[in-house]
Write a protein that holds these residues in place. Structure first.
Motif, short mmCIF file in Angstrom:
data_model
loop_
_atom_site.label_atom_id
_atom_site.label_comp_id
_atom_site.label_asym_id
_atom_site.label_seq_id
_atom_site.Cartn_x
_atom_site.Cartn_y
_atom_site.Cartn_z
N ALA A 79 23.54 56.31 27.18
CA ALA A 79 24.12 55.96 25.89
C ALA A 79 25.59 55.59 26.04
CB ALA A 79 23.98 57.13 24.91
N LEU A 80 26.05 54.66 25.19
CA LEU A 80 27.46 54.29 25.16
C LEU A 80 28.23 55.36 24.39
CD1 LEU A 80 29.73 52.19 25.60
CD2 LEU A 80 29.02 51.11 23.46
N LEU A 81 29.24 55.93 25.03
CA LEU A 81 30.02 57.01 24.40
C LEU A 81 31.37 56.54 23.88
CD1 LEU A 81 29.36 59.86 27.00
CD2 LEU A 81 28.00 59.25 24.99
N ALA A 82 32.01 55.63 24.61
CA ALA A 82 33.35 55.18 24.19
C ALA A 82 33.71 53.89 24.89
CB ALA A 82 34.38 56.25 24.51
N LYS A 83 34.69 53.19 24.31
CA LYS A 83 35.25 52.01 24.98
C LYS A 83 36.74 51.96 24.70
CE LYS A 83 34.78 48.39 21.43
NZ LYS A 83 36.21 48.14 21.24
N TYR A 84 37.49 51.44 25.66
CA TYR A 84 38.94 51.33 25.54
C TYR A 84 39.35 49.95 26.06
CZ TYR A 84 38.55 56.46 25.60
OH TYR A 84 38.20 57.78 25.36
N PRO A 85 40.30 49.27 25.40
CA PRO A 85 40.84 48.02 25.95
C PRO A 85 41.61 48.35 27.23
CG PRO A 85 42.13 48.73 24.06
CD PRO A 85 40.93 49.62 24.10
N ALA A 86 41.56 47.45 28.20
CA ALA A 86 42.18 47.72 29.50
C ALA A 86 42.94 46.50 30.01
CB ALA A 86 41.12 48.12 30.51
N CYS A 87 43.90 46.79 30.87
CA CYS A 87 44.65 45.74 31.57
C CYS A 87 44.28 45.83 33.05
CB CYS A 87 46.14 45.94 31.39
SG CYS A 87 47.16 44.82 32.39
N LEU A 88 43.84 44.73 33.61
CA LEU A 88 43.47 44.65 35.02
C LEU A 88 44.51 43.84 35.79
CD1 LEU A 88 40.78 46.10 35.81
CD2 LEU A 88 40.77 45.36 33.43
N SER A 89 44.24 43.62 37.05
CA SER A 89 45.19 42.94 37.94
C SER A 89 45.53 41.52 37.48
CB SER A 89 44.62 42.88 39.35
OG SER A 89 43.39 42.17 39.36
N LYS A 90 46.76 41.13 37.75
CA LYS A 90 47.22 39.80 37.36
C LYS A 90 46.53 38.69 38.16
CE LYS A 90 51.42 40.95 38.21
NZ LYS A 90 52.91 40.94 38.30
N VAL A 91 46.01 39.03 39.34
CA VAL A 91 45.28 38.05 40.16
C VAL A 91 43.80 38.43 40.18
CG1 VAL A 91 45.04 37.01 42.45
CG2 VAL A 91 47.32 37.67 41.61
N LYS A 92 42.94 37.47 39.91
CA LYS A 92 41.50 37.73 39.88
C LYS A 92 40.92 37.77 41.30
CE LYS A 92 40.68 35.68 35.33
NZ LYS A 92 39.91 34.68 34.55
N GLY A 93 39.71 38.35 41.42
CA GLY A 93 39.04 38.39 42.71
C GLY A 93 39.01 39.77 43.33
N GLN A 94 38.29 39.90 44.42
CA GLN A 94 38.16 41.18 45.13
C GLN A 94 39.42 41.49 45.94
OE1 GLN A 94 37.27 44.07 45.35
NE2 GLN A 94 35.26 44.19 46.36
N LYS A 95 39.86 42.72 45.83
CA LYS A 95 41.05 43.13 46.58
C LYS A 95 40.78 43.05 48.07
CE LYS A 95 44.74 46.55 46.58
NZ LYS A 95 45.71 45.51 46.16
N GLN A 96 41.74 42.50 48.82
CA GLN A 96 41.61 42.35 50.26
C GLN A 96 42.65 43.14 51.03
OE1 GLN A 96 39.06 40.71 51.59
NE2 GLN A 96 38.30 40.00 49.61
N LYS A 97 43.87 43.21 50.47
CA LYS A 97 44.96 43.87 51.20
C LYS A 97 46.03 44.39 50.25
CE LYS A 97 47.29 39.43 51.85
NZ LYS A 97 47.83 38.45 52.83
N VAL A 98 46.89 45.22 50.76
CA VAL A 98 47.98 45.78 49.97
C VAL A 98 48.89 44.65 49.48
CG1 VAL A 98 50.03 47.25 50.02
CG2 VAL A 98 47.97 47.94 51.25
N GLY A 99 49.23 44.69 48.20
CA GLY A 99 50.15 43.72 47.65
C GLY A 99 49.55 42.42 47.18
N ASP A 100 48.20 42.29 47.21
CA ASP A 100 47.61 41.03 46.77
C ASP A 100 47.40 40.96 45.26
OD1 ASP A 100 45.41 42.65 46.36
OD2 ASP A 100 44.13 41.70 47.87
N MET A 101 47.82 42.02 44.55
CA MET A 101 47.78 42.05 43.09
C MET A 101 46.37 41.89 42.54
SD MET A 101 50.95 42.53 42.32
CE MET A 101 52.60 42.35 42.99
#
Length: 212
Positions: free
Chosen positions: A70-92
């Motif tokens: 069951a869906l219990l809650a939802k919250y608006p969120a802010c994600l990374s400024k750069v899209k895509g899968q993280k590869q390394k430190v600092g890739d945002m």
């Protein structure tokens, strides 16, 4: 007869419009408010888990109630400024969890005094809200769910350096009602709107809201 047909058409239009509003609200595309669902039914203890949608810019909390997800809650969120899968430190980029291998919360830390320099001229400022929920993200360190002190306008959006930001009041709410060490966290990639069980749970919630 024409008047009757017009009334029927208007009724159908209003009903469809109301349904779409309810649907959008549950799916997280209508507004930026945090919402709690199924408050009249308690989820099985320890069954709660989180799904974060990069596509919808929402953090959803699910749990098991009488054998159903069951869906219990939802919250608006802010994600990374750069899209895509993280590869390394600092890739945002925010890491997406591999299929069948969710991340998990390893620590819930008091972050009320933590500061960060975003290199935008504001200097070192408070930036994490009251709590930092540190995630176990194999291959990457320092990723967590936290507040947005001095950056509230970025939620929802794409502006973080890789973490997941909630509004300050929402990180408090998440911590008080749902979050725990060991809690599973699924982060979907930008191409995935929702998982099959989410569609079922959200549609069930839509029907529940429509009957109230």
């Amino acid at each position: 007869m024409k008047k009757l047909l017009l009334m029927i058409a208007l009724f159908i239009g209003v009903t469809a419009s109301a349904a779409s509003v309810v649907d959008a609200d549950v799916m997280g595309t209508k507004d930026d408010k945090a919402c709690h669902y199924n408050t009249d039914r308690k989820a099985d203890k320890g069954s709660e888990f989180i799904v974060i949608s990069k596509k919808d810019l929402r953090l959803y909390v699910y749990g098991t109630i009488k054998g159903d997800t069951a869906l219990l809650a939802k919250y608006p969120a802010c994600l990374s400024k750069v899209k895509g899968q993280k590869q390394k430190v600092g890739d945002m980029k925010t890491p997406s969890s591999p299929a069948g291998k969710p991340f998990s919360i390893t620590q819930i830390q008091d972050a009320s005094t933590w500061k960060h320099d975003f290199k935008d001229g504001r200097g070192s400022i408070k930036a994490y809200g009251n709590w930092f929920m540190r995630l176990k993200t194999p291959g990457h360190n320092g990723i967590g769910i936290h507040g947005s002190t001095n950056n509230a306008e970025s939620v929802p959006g794409r502006a973080s350096e890789g973490c997941i930001r909630l509004r300050d009041k929402d990180i408090i709410d998440l911590k008080e009602h749902y979050a725990r060490v060991g809690m599973k966290v699924i982060i979907l990639d930008e191409e995935t709107s929702q998982l099959p069980f989410e569609a079922k749970a959200q549609q069930k919630q839509i029907k529940t809201l429509q009957t109230k």
